[in-house]
Design an enzyme around this catalytic site. Structure first.
Site, PDB file in Angstrom:
ATOM      1  CE  LYS A  24      -3.323  20.476 -20.436  1.00  0.00           C
ATOM      2  NZ  LYS A  24      -4.152  19.535 -21.476  1.00  0.00           N
ATOM      3  CE  LYS A  43     -11.251  19.407 -21.857  1.00  0.00           C
ATOM      4  NZ  LYS A  43      -9.942  19.484 -22.324  1.00  0.00           N
ATOM      5  CB  THR A 101      -2.380  17.646 -28.650  1.00  0.00           C
ATOM      6  OG1 THR A 101      -3.136  18.621 -28.640  1.00  0.00           O
ATOM      7  CG2 THR A 101      -2.188  16.978 -27.396  1.00  0.00           C
ATOM      8  CG  ASN A 160      -6.126  15.285 -33.284  1.00  0.00           C
ATOM      9  OD1 ASN A 160      -5.550  15.410 -34.807  1.00  0.00           O
ATOM     10  ND2 ASN A 160      -5.617  16.008 -32.510  1.00  0.00           N
ATOM     11  CB  SER A 170      -5.583  26.516 -28.743  1.00  0.00           C
ATOM     12  OG  SER A 170      -6.401  25.578 -29.330  1.00  0.00           O
TER      13      SER A 170
END
Length: 421
Positions: A95, A107, A191, A222, A354
């Site tokens: 990504k 992650k 996002t 979210n 981010s």
């Protein structure tokens, strides 16, 4: 559970291999990126509100740091497991590569159900987990962010815990923080806003008018809730939304502001208890199979698989979640002529902003929300164009196109650095 029937990391490896073959890479060229660089499993003992001690399992996995520090969210969910975290870390690697920001992929997660925990218990889990993974994280090493089951408050606790361990304030150790702790304006919506930009781009490419285009959104966390809000504001017709309790469907279009108000009023509120004139309650399975122009899976992995892929009727699927379609289902959807915009492109808005937050933290500067949104669009739109162009040239799917770009960037970075020693 649907997601437990498949190993999501196998999906990652399958698509990487397909892209590598088209690019002409040998097995040796991609061997290193098939294996995560670091995997840490930790025990998280917590004294619960009733006085008992419970030990939760936690993980932090770094898939690749060839292009920069590892970057990726922290998930609090009962189904967290090593294979899931491994796959999510790899997706983050690709990504970041497809939108060309200088990060690798990581992650983390804790096996717990945040809906069954008090704020005190959540804070205790967060602090102990942060302390356990502290040797792996840091602004120049690995930068966590919110994910399923976590939010800005959790990131604030993580930042504070890490700072206490270091003896000074370290804003840049996490992103998605509260604004008071160095968070970025526009990060919460990033996002979902990226999903909006991507959806508008694919509709434009297919000569479809976004105004009035019907959409169904699975998941009202979210990402899903912000996507629903922005779709509604831009004139799209959101006819169905769902959460863990099920969904609601109204062919004329749902009243999204009312739904968002209901859900935000109390975190325990679920859609099964929401009522709206003309709306009917449906299952998540039924939502996925609705006849809509745009389907947005914004929940968990493997929601569209061999058991339901043949029943999907949407014209376009925009993957707001990570890995919502299994590799086998992807083939079925392709044969049905359904256009899928892959997760590593569609939901990259979160990691892009981010990155903006991290840049502001390490440079001690502040950008306006308008600047953040403009910069986000200036990254998302060219990334979409690049994926579309290479997919058309190669007569490939958009997923393959995205991986052609991402895999090449990761492999070439690995080659340039060479194997150490």
């Amino acid at each position: 559970m649907m997601g437990q029937q498949y190993n999501p990391y196998d999906n990652v490896l399958k698509v990487v291999k397909e892209a590598a073959d088209i690019l002409g890479y040998s097995d040796s060229d991609i061997e290193a990126i098939k294996f995560p660089e670091r995997e840490l499993k930790v025990a998280v003992p917590v004294r619960m509100d009733d006085g008992t001690t419970h030990v939760f399992e936690g993980y932090r996995i770094q898939h690749s740091t060839s292009r920069g520090p590892a970057k990726g969210g922290i998930r609090f969910h009962p189904n967290v497991n090593p294979d899931e975290v491994r796959a999510l870390a790899a997706w983050m690697t690709f990504k970041c590569a497809v939108v060309n920001i200088p990060y690798g992929g990581g992650k983390g997660g804790v096996v717990c159900d945040p809906n069954q925990l008090s704020e005190n218990e959540l804070r205790a889990i967060t602090r102990r987990f942060t302390a356990a993974i502290a040797p792996l994280i840091g602004p120049e090493q690995d930068i966590p962010a919110p994910d399923v089951g976590t939010n800005a408050a959790v990131m604030g606790w993580m930042m504070d815990t890490y700072s206490m361990l270091k003896g000074h304030c370290v804003h840049g150790v996490v992103t998605g923080k509260p604004l008071e702790l160095g968070g970025a304006l526009g990060r919460k919506e990033a996002t979902g806003r990226g999903v909006l930009f991507t959806t508008q781009n694919i509709l434009s490419k297919l000569n479809l008018d976004p105004v009035g285009a019907t959409a169904a959104i699975q998941g009202m966390g979210n990402v899903g809730s912000i996507t629903a809000k922005l779709f509604d504001q831009e004139g799209m017709k959101v006819v169905a939304v769902s959460d863990v309790s099920g969904g609601i469907y109204k062919p004329e279009g749902l009243h999204i502001p009312d739904i968002l108000g209901f859900l935000s009023n109390d975190r325990r509120n679920l859609l099964k208890n929401y009522t709206e004139e003309g709306a009917v309650h449906i299952s998540n399975k039924e939502l996925l199979e609705l006849d809509v122009k745009v389907l947005v899976p914004a929940a968990l992995e493997n929601q569209i698989n061999t058991s339901n892929a043949g029943n999907i009727r949407a014209s376009i699927i925009v993957e707001a979640a990570n890995g919502p379609i299994t590799a086998e289902a992807d083939d079925i959807l392709r044969d049905k002529g359904i256009t899928v915009v892959p997760d590593i492109l569609a939901n990259a808005g979160g990691v892009v902003v981010s990155y903006f937050e991290w840049v502001q933290n390490i440079q001690s500067v502040n950008w306006t929300e308008e600047t953040v949104n403009e910069k986000l669009k200036n990254i998302m739109d060219p990334a979409f164009e690049a994926v579309w162009d290479i997919a058309v040239r190669q007569c490939a799917t958009l997923r393959t196109g995205a991986y052609l770009i991402a895999v090449k960037r990761v492999v070439e970075a690995k080659k340039a650095r060479a194997i150490w020693p």
